[in-house]
Design a protein around this motif. Structure first.
Motif, PDB file in Angstrom:
ATOM      1  N   SER A  60       0.782  -0.899  -0.159  1.00 21.40           N
ATOM      2  CA  SER A  60       0.108  -0.057   0.264  1.00 21.40           C
ATOM      3  C   SER A  60       0.696   0.955   0.010  1.00 21.40           C
ATOM      4  CB  SER A  60      -1.142   0.237   1.499  1.00 21.40           C
ATOM      5  OG  SER A  60      -0.091   0.109   2.364  1.00 21.40           O
ATOM      6  N   ASN A  61       0.368   1.827  -0.601  1.00 17.05           N
ATOM      7  CA  ASN A  61       0.493   3.781  -0.625  1.00 17.05           C
ATOM      8  C   ASN A  61       0.166   4.628  -0.112  1.00 17.05           C
ATOM      9  OD1 ASN A  61       3.327   3.092  -1.484  1.00 17.05           O
ATOM     10  ND2 ASN A  61       2.289   2.973  -3.551  1.00 17.05           N
ATOM     11  N   THR A  62       0.466   5.426   0.552  1.00 14.94           N
ATOM     12  CA  THR A  62      -0.435   6.580   1.223  1.00 14.94           C
ATOM     13  C   THR A  62      -0.068   7.875   0.850  1.00 14.94           C
ATOM     14  OG1 THR A  62      -0.985   5.565   3.585  1.00 14.94           O
ATOM     15  CG2 THR A  62      -0.796   7.625   3.682  1.00 14.94           C
ATOM     16  N   LEU A  63      -0.549   8.690   0.578  1.00 17.09           N
ATOM     17  CA  LEU A  63      -0.043  10.318  -0.080  1.00 17.09           C
ATOM     18  C   LEU A  63      -0.280  11.345   0.724  1.00 17.09           C
ATOM     19  CD1 LEU A  63      -0.409   8.634  -3.802  1.00 17.09           C
ATOM     20  CD2 LEU A  63       2.133   9.345  -2.813  1.00 17.09           C
ATOM     21  N   THR A  64       0.278  12.186   1.040  1.00 11.40           N
ATOM     22  CA  THR A  64      -0.476  13.166   2.455  1.00 11.40           C
ATOM     23  C   THR A  64       0.183  14.762   1.405  1.00 11.40           C
ATOM     24  OG1 THR A  64      -0.039  11.011   4.269  1.00 11.40           O
ATOM     25  CG2 THR A  64      -0.720  13.462   4.524  1.00 11.40           C
ATOM     26  N   ARG A  65      -0.931  14.897   1.304  1.00 13.51           N
ATOM     27  CA  ARG A  65      -0.635  16.913   1.538  1.00 13.51           C
ATOM     28  C   ARG A  65      -0.062  17.237   2.916  1.00 13.51           C
ATOM     29  NH1 ARG A  65      -2.619  20.168  -3.464  1.00 13.51           N
ATOM     30  NH2 ARG A  65      -4.229  18.607  -3.008  1.00 13.51           N
ATOM     31  N   GLN A  66       1.123  18.125   2.046  1.00 13.28           N
ATOM     32  CA  GLN A  66       1.632  19.125   3.386  1.00 13.28           C
ATOM     33  C   GLN A  66       1.122  20.599   3.268  1.00 13.28           C
ATOM     34  OE1 GLN A  66       4.228  17.007   5.643  1.00 13.28           O
ATOM     35  NE2 GLN A  66       2.474  15.399   4.608  1.00 13.28           N
ATOM     36  N   LYS A  67       1.996  21.095   4.292  1.00 15.63           N
ATOM     37  CA  LYS A  67       1.522  21.726   4.177  1.00 15.63           C
ATOM     38  C   LYS A  67       1.923  23.217   2.850  1.00 15.63           C
ATOM     39  CE  LYS A  67       0.352  22.956   9.715  1.00 15.63           C
ATOM     40  NZ  LYS A  67       0.482  23.259  10.572  1.00 15.63           N
ATOM     41  N   ASN A  68       2.710  23.109   2.770  1.00 17.73           N
ATOM     42  CA  ASN A  68       4.169  23.586   1.806  1.00 17.73           C
ATOM     43  C   ASN A  68       3.232  22.542   0.224  1.00 17.73           C
ATOM     44  OD1 ASN A  68       4.869  21.186   1.866  1.00 17.73           O
ATOM     45  ND2 ASN A  68       7.136  22.090   2.599  1.00 17.73           N
ATOM     46  N   GLY A  69       2.068  22.037   0.123  1.00 22.05           N
ATOM     47  CA  GLY A  69       2.172  21.748  -0.523  1.00 22.05           C
ATOM     48  C   GLY A  69       2.847  20.725  -1.134  1.00 22.05           C
ATOM     49  N   ARG A  70       3.515  20.332  -0.637  1.00 21.69           N
ATOM     50  CA  ARG A  70       4.272  18.807  -1.477  1.00 21.69           C
ATOM     51  C   ARG A  70       3.624  17.667  -0.830  1.00 21.69           C
ATOM     52  NH1 ARG A  70      10.443  20.907  -1.484  1.00 21.69           N
ATOM     53  NH2 ARG A  70      10.749  22.676  -3.139  1.00 21.69           N
ATOM     54  N   TRP A  71       4.056  16.755  -1.842  1.00 21.72           N
ATOM     55  CA  TRP A  71       2.759  15.920  -0.413  1.00 21.72           C
ATOM     56  C   TRP A  71       4.488  14.240  -0.328  1.00 21.72           C
ATOM     57  CZ3 TRP A  71      -2.137  14.047  -1.335  1.00 21.72           C
ATOM     58  CH2 TRP A  71      -2.797  14.739  -2.223  1.00 21.72           C
ATOM     59  N   LEU A  72       4.430  13.924   0.739  1.00 24.71           N
ATOM     60  CA  LEU A  72       4.498  12.962   1.718  1.00 24.71           C
ATOM     61  C   LEU A  72       3.651  11.588   0.932  1.00 24.71           C
ATOM     62  CD1 LEU A  72       7.401  13.011   3.345  1.00 24.71           C
ATOM     63  CD2 LEU A  72       6.143  12.522   5.303  1.00 24.71           C
ATOM     64  N   LEU A  73       5.112  10.773   1.461  1.00 24.37           N
ATOM     65  CA  LEU A  73       4.977   9.109   0.558  1.00 24.37           C
ATOM     66  C   LEU A  73       5.072   8.699   1.715  1.00 24.37           C
ATOM     67  CD1 LEU A  73       4.016   6.550  -1.367  1.00 24.37           C
ATOM     68  CD2 LEU A  73       7.226   6.918  -1.902  1.00 24.37           C
ATOM     69  N   ASN A  74       3.501   8.262   1.706  1.00 20.85           N
ATOM     70  CA  ASN A  74       4.102   6.943   3.909  1.00 20.85           C
ATOM     71  C   ASN A  74       4.989   7.607   4.448  1.00 20.85           C
ATOM     72  OD1 ASN A  74       2.601   4.829   2.010  1.00 20.85           O
ATOM     73  ND2 ASN A  74       5.054   3.924   1.334  1.00 20.85           N
ATOM     74  N   ASP A  75       4.802   8.624   4.587  1.00 21.77           N
ATOM     75  CA  ASP A  75       5.368   9.541   6.229  1.00 21.77           C
ATOM     76  C   ASP A  75       6.524   9.453   5.765  1.00 21.77           C
ATOM     77  OD1 ASP A  75       2.350  10.538   7.114  1.00 21.77           O
ATOM     78  OD2 ASP A  75       2.175   8.585   7.797  1.00 21.77           O
ATOM     79  N   LYS A  76       7.744   9.120   4.835  1.00 25.08           N
ATOM     80  CA  LYS A  76       8.737   8.934   5.513  1.00 25.08           C
ATOM     81  C   LYS A  76       9.638   9.328   3.801  1.00 25.08           C
ATOM     82  CE  LYS A  76       9.010   4.362   3.752  1.00 25.08           C
ATOM     83  NZ  LYS A  76       9.489   3.257   4.928  1.00 25.08           N
ATOM     84  N   TYR A  77       9.081   9.485   2.782  1.00 29.22           N
ATOM     85  CA  TYR A  77       9.699  10.194   1.843  1.00 29.22           C
ATOM     86  C   TYR A  77       8.870  11.262   0.999  1.00 29.22           C
ATOM     87  CZ  TYR A  77      11.943   5.335   2.356  1.00 29.22           C
ATOM     88  OH  TYR A  77      12.547   4.257   2.336  1.00 29.22           O
ATOM     89  N   GLU A  78       9.356  11.958   0.347  1.00 28.21           N
ATOM     90  CA  GLU A  78       8.785  12.949  -0.456  1.00 28.21           C
ATOM     91  C   GLU A  78       8.697  12.398  -2.140  1.00 28.21           C
ATOM     92  OE1 GLU A  78      11.296  16.222  -3.321  1.00 28.21           O
ATOM     93  OE2 GLU A  78      11.695  16.449  -1.796  1.00 28.21           O
ATOM     94  N   ALA A  79       7.021  12.693  -2.498  1.00 29.42           N
ATOM     95  CA  ALA A  79       6.813  12.095  -3.514  1.00 29.42           C
ATOM     96  C   ALA A  79       6.812  12.057  -4.417  1.00 29.42           C
ATOM     97  CB  ALA A  79       5.399  11.973  -3.204  1.00 29.42           C
ATOM     98  N   ARG A  80       6.700  12.015  -5.791  1.00 33.21           N
ATOM     99  CA  ARG A  80       7.025  13.018  -7.376  1.00 33.21           C
ATOM    100  C   ARG A  80       6.099  13.667  -7.402  1.00 33.21           C
ATOM    101  NH1 ARG A  80       8.797   8.466 -11.677  1.00 33.21           N
ATOM    102  NH2 ARG A  80       8.040   9.836 -12.597  1.00 33.21           N
TER     103      ARG A  80
END
Length: 316
Positions: A60-80
């Motif tokens: 599974s993958n969880t993609l989360t939008r951060q306050k700066n607009g960028r997205w985090l992958l699985n709470d540990k990686y910067e998402a593409r």
């Protein structure tokens, strides 16, 4: 005579009403579909702040939008960001093409149970919809979807796009990971050293002291040019991570002779790093972050902006 006129008026009103209904609903197949079962499209993607994608294998993958607009992958990686943009655009543009026909319905449902991907979409912090993405149609011009709680699968497509869309809901973590190499700017860089292996005289060393930059071997430094050059390090990405099972590749590279070594010291220690560069092809290099045991493919033209000679930063 009066009764005839009244009858004609009634008939005329009925015909006008029927015509209005026909033209209002003509070509609108969706009007006959269950709105809850077909609400796959995400009209307001700006409000999407989390997307969860899971396969039957357990991945599974969880993609989360951060306050700066960028997205985090699985709470540990910067998402593409490019893949995030593609996924959001897909969910915004995809439409129901038709219900699954009788011949394909059972096969589609069986595939959902074994090969389907569960997708949860969150908007404003709340779960807004849950659906399953299945396999492609026989003509490869549509993809089977089914809403959670429904028994009826539908074929979805993107109007004007001749292809399938289930690959946009990628389950491979490696494909979602951004490949950050440098994330520093001129103000935060305390020291930068570029060693050209085999050519020690070409070594570039820049040190900052109270927003003033000094370059070893140069009497005068062009401050504006140095700042502009160092700002190149604000957002340098690689293409993808190379497989590195049991760190065998990174360990092998660590004892090999690189073409260049870039050592950046940032005021934020988390952004400090040493990157070793190895020739791969004319267009690509292999980059090694030895500390993190990361091996990356990077583009030569991107790093050519970094691999400069110190003379270019001096005053004429």
């Amino acid at each position: 005579m009066k009764s005839k006129n009244t009858l004609l008026l009634v008939v005329l009103l009925v015909l006008v009403g029927a015509a209005a209904y026909f033209f209002t609903n003509k070509g609108s197949e969706k009007s006959t579909l269950n709105s809850k079962e077909t609400a796959f499209t995400v009209t307001d993607t700006a409000s999407v702040d989390k997307i969860f994608i899971a396969a039957k294998t357990g991945a599974s993958n969880t993609l989360t939008r951060q306050k700066n607009g960028r997205w985090l992958l699985n709470d540990k990686y910067e998402a593409r960001q490019d893949k995030i943009n593609s996924l959001l655009a897909t969910m915004h543009r995809m439409e129901v093409k038709r219900p699954a026909d009788k011949a394909s319905r059972n096969l589609a449902i069986r595939d959902f149970a074994t090969l389907g991907k569960k997708v949860e979409v969150y908007q404003h912090g709340e779960l807004s919809k849950v659906f399953y993405v299945g396999q492609t149609t026989d003509d490869n011009l549509g993809t089977y979807f089914i809403m959670e709680g429904s028994e009826n699968p539908y074929v979805l497509h993107i109007p004007g796009f001749n292809g399938f869309i289930n690959t946009r809901f990628d389950i491979a973590e490696a494909n979602w990971r951004s490949v950050p190499v440098f994330r520093s700017n001129a103000q935060s860089i305390q020291e930068l050293n570029i060693e050209y292996v085999g050519d020690p005289k070409a070594t570039l060393n820049i040190k900052q002291n109270n927003d003033q930059y000094a370059i070893a071997g140069l009497k005068e430094t062009d401050q504006e040019n140095v700042k502009a050059y160092l700002d190149n390090y604000a957002f340098i990405n690689g293409q993808y991570f190379l497989p590195n099972p049991q760190n065998r590749v990174s360990d092998s590279l660590a004892i090999s002779k690189p073409a260049a070594i870039i050592t950046l010291t940032d005021s934020n220690p988390e952004k400090s790093r040493t990157i070793k560069l190895y020739p791969k092809t004319e267009d690509y290099l292999i980059a090694l972050n030895e500390k993190k045991k990361e091996v990356m493919s990077v583009q030569t033209y991107v790093f050519n902006r970094l691999l400069i000679r110190k003379e270019g930063l001096g005053k004429n």
